[in-house]
Design a protein around this motif. Structure first.
Motif, PDB file in Angstrom:
ATOM      1  N   ASP A  67      10.674   5.695  51.045  1.00  0.00           N
ATOM      2  CA  ASP A  67      10.935   6.720  50.026  1.00  0.00           C
ATOM      3  C   ASP A  67      12.428   6.803  49.700  1.00  0.00           C
ATOM      4  OD1 ASP A  67       8.301   7.335  49.719  1.00  0.00           O
ATOM      5  OD2 ASP A  67       8.337   9.113  50.996  1.00  0.00           O
ATOM      6  N   ASP A  68      13.272   6.651  50.737  1.00  0.00           N
ATOM      7  CA  ASP A  68      14.726   6.650  50.500  1.00  0.00           C
ATOM      8  C   ASP A  68      15.115   5.488  49.581  1.00  0.00           C
ATOM      9  OD1 ASP A  68      15.111   8.796  52.192  1.00  0.00           O
ATOM     10  OD2 ASP A  68      15.617   7.561  53.933  1.00  0.00           O
ATOM     11  N   ILE A  69      14.510   4.314  49.855  1.00  0.00           N
ATOM     12  CA  ILE A  69      14.841   3.103  49.081  1.00  0.00           C
ATOM     13  C   ILE A  69      14.427   3.284  47.622  1.00  0.00           C
ATOM     14  CG2 ILE A  69      14.238   0.667  48.778  1.00  0.00           C
ATOM     15  CD1 ILE A  69      13.978   0.550  51.894  1.00  0.00           C
ATOM     16  N   ILE A  70      13.203   3.759  47.439  1.00  0.00           N
ATOM     17  CA  ILE A  70      12.713   3.959  46.068  1.00  0.00           C
ATOM     18  C   ILE A  70      13.563   5.024  45.370  1.00  0.00           C
ATOM     19  CG2 ILE A  70      10.755   4.846  44.728  1.00  0.00           C
ATOM     20  CD1 ILE A  70       8.953   3.378  46.858  1.00  0.00           C
ATOM     21  N   ASP A 122       5.944   0.086  45.543  1.00  0.00           N
ATOM     22  CA  ASP A 122       5.997   0.162  46.998  1.00  0.00           C
ATOM     23  C   ASP A 122       7.152  -0.704  47.505  1.00  0.00           C
ATOM     24  OD1 ASP A 122       5.161  -2.483  47.088  1.00  0.00           O
ATOM     25  OD2 ASP A 122       3.223  -2.068  48.009  1.00  0.00           O
ATOM     26  N   VAL A 123       7.302  -0.733  48.821  1.00  0.00           N
ATOM     27  CA  VAL A 123       8.372  -1.523  49.436  1.00  0.00           C
ATOM     28  C   VAL A 123       7.739  -2.449  50.456  1.00  0.00           C
ATOM     29  CG1 VAL A 123      10.462  -1.446  50.855  1.00  0.00           C
ATOM     30  CG2 VAL A 123      10.070   0.318  49.118  1.00  0.00           C
ATOM     31  N   VAL A 124       8.096  -3.718  50.435  1.00  0.00           N
ATOM     32  CA  VAL A 124       7.605  -4.671  51.430  1.00  0.00           C
ATOM     33  C   VAL A 124       8.788  -5.140  52.264  1.00  0.00           C
ATOM     34  CG1 VAL A 124       7.757  -6.632  49.817  1.00  0.00           C
ATOM     35  CG2 VAL A 124       6.251  -6.786  51.795  1.00  0.00           C
ATOM     36  N   ARG A 160       9.821  -8.119  41.498  1.00  0.00           N
ATOM     37  CA  ARG A 160      10.430  -7.953  42.820  1.00  0.00           C
ATOM     38  C   ARG A 160      11.898  -7.579  42.661  1.00  0.00           C
ATOM     39  NH1 ARG A 160       6.029  -8.117  43.514  1.00  0.00           N
ATOM     40  NH2 ARG A 160       4.716  -9.334  44.903  1.00  0.00           N
ATOM     41  N   PHE A 161      12.290  -6.526  43.372  1.00  0.00           N
ATOM     42  CA  PHE A 161      13.707  -6.200  43.459  1.00  0.00           C
ATOM     43  C   PHE A 161      14.124  -6.326  44.926  1.00  0.00           C
ATOM     44  CE2 PHE A 161      17.021  -3.173  44.522  1.00  0.00           C
ATOM     45  CZ  PHE A 161      18.046  -3.766  43.819  1.00  0.00           C
ATOM     46  N   PHE A 162      15.100  -7.176  45.188  1.00  0.00           N
ATOM     47  CA  PHE A 162      15.548  -7.427  46.562  1.00  0.00           C
ATOM     48  C   PHE A 162      16.557  -6.353  46.981  1.00  0.00           C
ATOM     49  CE2 PHE A 162      13.759 -11.499  47.881  1.00  0.00           C
ATOM     50  CZ  PHE A 162      13.212 -11.940  46.694  1.00  0.00           C
ATOM     51  N   VAL A 163      16.108  -5.485  47.882  1.00  0.00           N
ATOM     52  CA  VAL A 163      16.990  -4.455  48.436  1.00  0.00           C
ATOM     53  C   VAL A 163      17.870  -5.070  49.522  1.00  0.00           C
ATOM     54  CG1 VAL A 163      17.048  -2.238  49.649  1.00  0.00           C
ATOM     55  CG2 VAL A 163      15.246  -2.698  47.977  1.00  0.00           C
ATOM     56  N   GLU A 164      17.259  -5.946  50.312  1.00  0.00           N
ATOM     57  CA  GLU A 164      17.971  -6.654  51.377  1.00  0.00           C
ATOM     58  C   GLU A 164      17.410  -8.061  51.493  1.00  0.00           C
ATOM     59  OE1 GLU A 164      18.334  -2.862  54.432  1.00  0.00           O
ATOM     60  OE2 GLU A 164      17.655  -4.788  55.212  1.00  0.00           O
ATOM     61  N   GLY A 165      18.221  -8.962  52.061  1.00  0.00           N
ATOM     62  CA  GLY A 165      17.730 -10.299  52.379  1.00  0.00           C
ATOM     63  C   GLY A 165      17.585 -11.184  51.160  1.00  0.00           C
ATOM     64  N   SER A 166      16.713 -12.183  51.258  1.00  0.00           N
ATOM     65  CA  SER A 166      16.610 -13.180  50.197  1.00  0.00           C
ATOM     66  C   SER A 166      15.254 -13.874  50.227  1.00  0.00           C
ATOM     67  CB  SER A 166      17.731 -14.219  50.361  1.00  0.00           C
ATOM     68  OG  SER A 166      17.673 -14.789  51.653  1.00  0.00           O
ATOM     69  N   GLY A 167      14.979 -14.596  49.154  1.00  0.00           N
ATOM     70  CA  GLY A 167      13.748 -15.382  49.020  1.00  0.00           C
ATOM     71  C   GLY A 167      13.882 -16.270  47.797  1.00  0.00           C
ATOM     72  N   GLN A 168      13.005 -17.262  47.705  1.00  0.00           N
ATOM     73  CA  GLN A 168      13.143 -18.226  46.605  1.00  0.00           C
ATOM     74  C   GLN A 168      11.868 -18.294  45.756  1.00  0.00           C
ATOM     75  OE1 GLN A 168      16.091 -21.423  46.798  1.00  0.00           O
ATOM     76  NE2 GLN A 168      14.340 -22.682  47.336  1.00  0.00           N
ATOM     77  N   PHE A 169      12.035 -18.041  44.466  1.00  0.00           N
ATOM     78  CA  PHE A 169      10.934 -18.153  43.505  1.00  0.00           C
ATOM     79  C   PHE A 169      11.053 -19.466  42.730  1.00  0.00           C
ATOM     80  CE2 PHE A 169      10.627 -13.594  44.102  1.00  0.00           C
ATOM     81  CZ  PHE A 169       9.266 -13.371  43.972  1.00  0.00           C
ATOM     82  N   SER A 221      13.430 -12.944  55.877  1.00  0.00           N
ATOM     83  CA  SER A 221      14.155 -11.692  56.071  1.00  0.00           C
ATOM     84  C   SER A 221      14.429 -11.091  54.699  1.00  0.00           C
ATOM     85  CB  SER A 221      15.465 -11.962  56.808  1.00  0.00           C
ATOM     86  OG  SER A 221      16.171 -10.752  56.963  1.00  0.00           O
ATOM     87  N   PHE A 222      13.604 -10.142  54.325  1.00  0.00           N
ATOM     88  CA  PHE A 222      13.856  -9.468  53.045  1.00  0.00           C
ATOM     89  C   PHE A 222      13.126  -8.136  52.999  1.00  0.00           C
ATOM     90  CE2 PHE A 222      10.132 -12.124  52.305  1.00  0.00           C
ATOM     91  CZ  PHE A 222       9.263 -11.299  51.632  1.00  0.00           C
ATOM     92  N   LYS A 223      13.678  -7.274  52.157  1.00  0.00           N
ATOM     93  CA  LYS A 223      13.082  -5.982  51.856  1.00  0.00           C
ATOM     94  C   LYS A 223      13.052  -5.902  50.340  1.00  0.00           C
ATOM     95  CE  LYS A 223      14.225  -2.684  54.841  1.00  0.00           C
ATOM     96  NZ  LYS A 223      15.085  -1.647  55.459  1.00  0.00           N
TER      97      LYS A 223
END
Ligand SMILES: [Fe+2]
Length: 181
Positions: A52-55, A75-77, A105-114, A150-152
């Motif tokens: 909820d804080d993140i959103i 939501d947050v994953v 997708r919005f990356f709050v933390e970490g990373s990933g590859q699309f 590692s991502f949020k």
């Protein structure tokens, strides 16, 4: 640093275009009509921030997207390298697929590859914290979170059912560089 590499879909060894500037990435992704932008938090987030804080921290930007595209849910994953199902999670979206809904997708933390497969191009986008990516419905794509994910991420949905993966059966994803992390 976020990075976009564009390949011909039959030449996975040699990128034909590379960008690291956010504005350049966004412009290049206008071709396949993928939205890319960078967000800043309205307020600082502690390491133990709740979903909820993140959103709440990104509420203004989320509301703009919800209104513009008609999203109904957010939501947050959170995936960490110690997640017990990380290998299964990685495999889940590692082959080319589509959805009947946007994938946002919005990356709050970490990373990933699309990877976006559009016309005869593959757009490989390494996303990091602060990056927003919105893939249109029915666009062929895949996602690699790497062997040590590692991502949020904040996710936006029109309907939860719309986010089921429809696999194309293509093995194209196996030919492109995977994420190493
Ligand atoms: Fe997907």
């Amino acid at each position: 640093m976020s990075k976009l590499r564009v390949y011909r879909d039959d030449a996975p060894d040699t990128p034909i275009v590379e960008h690291t500037l956010g504005a350049d990435i966004a412009l290049e992704l206008e071709g396949p009509e993928v939205l890319f932008s960078r967000w800043e938090a309205d307020r600082e987030l502690p390491a133990d921030a709740s979903n909820d804080d993140i959103i709440g921290a990104y509420r203004a930007q989320i509301d703009v997207l919800m209104t513009r595209y008609g999203f109904h849910a957010v939501d947050v994953v959170n995936v960490t390298p110690t997640h017990p199902d990380k290998d299964a999670l990685r495999q889940k979206f590692l082959s080319e697929h589509t959805h009947s809904d946007y994938e946002v997708r919005f990356f709050v933390e970490g990373s990933g590859q699309f990877y976006i497969h559009h016309a005869d191009r593959v757009y490989m986008i390494f996303c990091q914290a602060g990056d927003l990516l919105s893939i249109p419905a029915n666009m062929t794509h895949w996602f690699d979170m790497g062997p040590n994910p590692s991502f949020k991420c904040i996710r936006l949905f029109t309907t939860p059912e719309g986010w089921v993966a429809n696999f194309t059966g293509s093995d194209i994803a196996e030919h492109f560089p995977r994420l190493v992390n």
